[in-house]
Design a protein around this motif. Structure first.
Motif: not given
Lengths: 255, 415
Positions: A227-251
């Protein structure tokens, strides 16, 4: 595919002009360890508070099995099988460890005043069973020898474990852990990891988890919601989340 | 130098305060009343305060009191012999009315009523942590329940006693349901208002309660169906007729004392069991952390209501007894000051501590009776005691030690 245990759809929580949580959708399957991660202030705890009945969501629906539990009071939801721990531990500090576990069994215990007033065998048996269950769970979280110690005097890591035991003794179907590893050292975090798996494997409970400790989250979670700013930005297995560009951007921030 | 300045200020203040109290006396001499001014006591008081301030006696006293060993009655040896102690106290309480003077038994009965009230309020304030400033309302409900039922329907004391308790508990639930979502100060204010409302209703509902005149001629309790009056009511038998002994009004006093004692023992029994039951643990847990309770499936409203209703119930029982003892009640018997005294008993005794509450109730009711000769200073002393308690022993005379359910340690279990 088994039907999901917890279904959250279109969850929205608004505090006055602040939209704390919006458009959250996820499902937790039986026996699954599901984590919610995100930067501070992303609204993770707000989601927890909605699911556990401390907030009444402004929109959306929460279902346990097929039953809608949206907006029900906290104690009703707890009795339905969703119990939680708190970010800042909330034990009954002046009561002993074992008493904390006895209070937690209140909903299951015989609350017939008559049998209690006259100490009927039924009451004694119920109390003895409650004590035995408490002993079992204290043993399980390694606090057997601290049973008669005041909860407020236990070490921080012990308090965390006692809080989990207090939840588990209510025989929940879904356990909500709000930053269980906060303030724990690496050794304790590792023990927590083992404990959560054990609860899932042996006690038939699904776990919904908020955590900042990434190594713990990536290690034990089956699926992760970011989640970021109250909205979902990605969902999935740990591997999927780790490679999600939006998640990487947020973190990690933008290049 | 600074201490000299404070000492002068303190002396001046003392002079102002003590001048009307100690310096002037009204002397009634036949028809004429004269004001005699005697400045000696004022001078002595001022001098004492001045010297005490100059030498900073308070700090020295504090050092002395800290050096004193504290006597802890709740030590291990005490709890080991608790059964023995209880038996001794009980026997003493049973023998007491037969050896003590009539006045003493009367005062003791009065004190026992307050013990009951204190124990009842202790559930609400001490165990569940709900500040109730209108506790006297339930006392009034109990008293008027008995008085009215006895007057209009001729029901006997023993029938009305549980009814009075139930009525009071019902009022507790009625009040509790809307207000128990409030916390702390807000709850205190609403309960305070409720106490006044009940009194005002009793005062103004002339057709039912006879307003400020109250209700007179309320029947005394009977002892196994035997009346305690000089003459039997139609169809009744009196105690002295039954045993063929001459009438003595002392019998009634003793019987009332024993009934009060019985009620106190019943109260103690019930409360002692309750704190060991799940509901007792829930009260304490709720006082500690309401949110945690909710997260574990405990219904806070129900648990608070149970404490509130139960406390009210005991006040109702005490009220019914009070009405039957005095034989006459007026709304003026149920003013806020009664609530304050009962609350003071709970605070003085140590919140949640039953022995403490009993001691405090006896202290606060018996001492003023013994010290009738300087009764005009009663409230002064009362206030002083409360202030001193808050400074030196804020946890009360005997801080609560709740019975804990112990889990035997692993080694003990293996033995």
């Amino acid at each position: 595919m088994k039907s999901p245990l917890l279904t959250v759809s279109g969850l929205q929580m608004r505090f006055g002009g602040l939209l704390a949580v919006d458009g959250i959708e996820f499902q937790v399957n039986p026996g699954e360890i599901f984590a919610i991660i995100g930067p501070n202030g992303a609204g993770k705890t707000t989601v927890f508070n909605c699911v556990s009945g401390f907030y009444r969501p402004t929109a959306g629906e929460i279902r346990l099995d097929a039953r809608a539990i949206t907006g029900q009071p906290g104690h009703r939801i707890a009795r339905a099988g969703i119990v939680r721990t708190f970010q800042n531990i909330r034990l009954f500090r002046t009561m002993t460890a074992v008493e904390n576990l006895l209070v937690a069994q209140h909903a299951q215990l015989d609350t017939n005043w008559f049998s209690g007033l006259f100490m009927l065998p039924r009451f004694r048996r119920a109390e003895r069973d409650a004590l035995e269950r408490a002993a079992y769970w204290l043993e399980k979280v390694g606090l057997r020898e601290y049973a008669n110690r005041e909860a407020g005097n236990l070490a921080y890591g012990q308090q965390r474990r006692l809080e989990i035991a207090r939840c588990m003794i209510t025989q929940p179907r879904l356990l909500l852990l709000d930053e269980p590893a906060a303030g724990l050292n690496p050794q304790e975090t590792h023990e927590l990891d083992l404990l959560i798996r054990e609860l899932r494997d042996q006690h038939d409970v699904a776990v919904l988890l908020i955590e900042h400790d990434m190594s713990l989250v990536m290690e034990i979670s089956d699926r992760i919601l970011v989640m970021e700013y109250g909205r979902p930005i990605g969902i999935g297995t740990p591997a999927e989340v780790r490679s999600n560009p939006r998640v990487i951007k947020a973190y990690l921030g933008e290049e | 130098m600074k201490s000299l300045k404070t000492a002068c200020m303190a002396a001046l203040l003392t002079a102002v305060l003590t001048l009307p109290l100690l310096g002037a006396h009204l002397v009634v001499n036949g028809l004429s009343t004269t004001l005699v001014v005697n400045l000696w006591p004022v001078g002595i008081a001022v001098l004492l305060v001045f010297v005490a301030q100059l030498l900073d006696l308070k700090a020295r006293l504090g050092a002395i009191t800290q050096a004193l060993p504290t006597v802890s009655l709740s030590s291990a040896s005490f709890s080991r012999h608790i059964r023995l102690w209880l038996a001794v106290v009980l026997v003493a309480a049973l023998i007491f009315p037969f050896v003590a003077s009539r006045g003493a038994v009367d005062v003791a009965t009065y004190a026992l009523t307050y013990v009951m009230l204190g124990l009842g309020l202790n559930i609400v304030v001490g165990f569940a942590g709900l500040l109730d400033l209108g506790y006297v309302a339930f006392y009034a409900v109990g008293a008027y329940s008995y008085a009215l039922l006895s007057q209009y329907f001729g029901l006997s004391f023993w029938v009305c006693l549980p009814i009075g308790g139930l009525f009071a508990a019902t009022f507790g639930i009625l009040l509790g349901f809307p207000v128990l979502r409030l916390r702390g100060d807000y709850l205190a204010i609403v309960t305070l208002g409720f106490g006044e409302i009940i009194r005002l209703v009793l005062n103004n509902w002339d057709s039912l309660t006879h307003g400020p005149d109250g209700i007179n001629g309320i029947a005394r309790p009977t002892v196994f169906g035997l009346e305690l009056n000089r003459r039997a009511s139609p169809g009744g038998t009196t105690l002295h007729e039954f045993f063929g002994i001459p009438f003595d009004s002392l019998y009634a006093v003793i019987a009332l004392y024993l009934i009060a004692l019985l009620l106190v023992i019943l109260t103690l029994f019930i409360i002692n069991r309750l704190v060991r039951m799940p509901v007792g643990r829930a009260w304490e847990a709720l006082r500690e952390d309401e949110i945690a309770c909710r997260s574990l499936g405990l219904n806070p409203t129900l648990i608070k209501l149970s404490a509130f209703a139960l406390g009210a119930c005991f006040a109702g029982l005490a009220g019914a007894f009070y009405a039957s003892r005095l034989g006459t009640i007026t709304p003026e018997s149920f003013t806020f000051i009664e609530s304050a005294v009962v609350l003071a008993i709970v605070v003085l005794g140590g919140m949640g501590s039953q022995i403490g509450v009993i001691l405090a109730a006896l202290l606060l009711t018996v001492l003023p009776e013994l010290a009738r000769s300087f009764s005009e200073y009663r409230m002064l002393i009362f206030g002083l005691v409360m202030v001193l308690m808050m400074i030196w022993r804020p946890q009360g005379l005997m801080p609560a030690t709740r019975p804990r359910l112990e889990l035997p340690t692993a080694e003990e279990a293996h033995q």
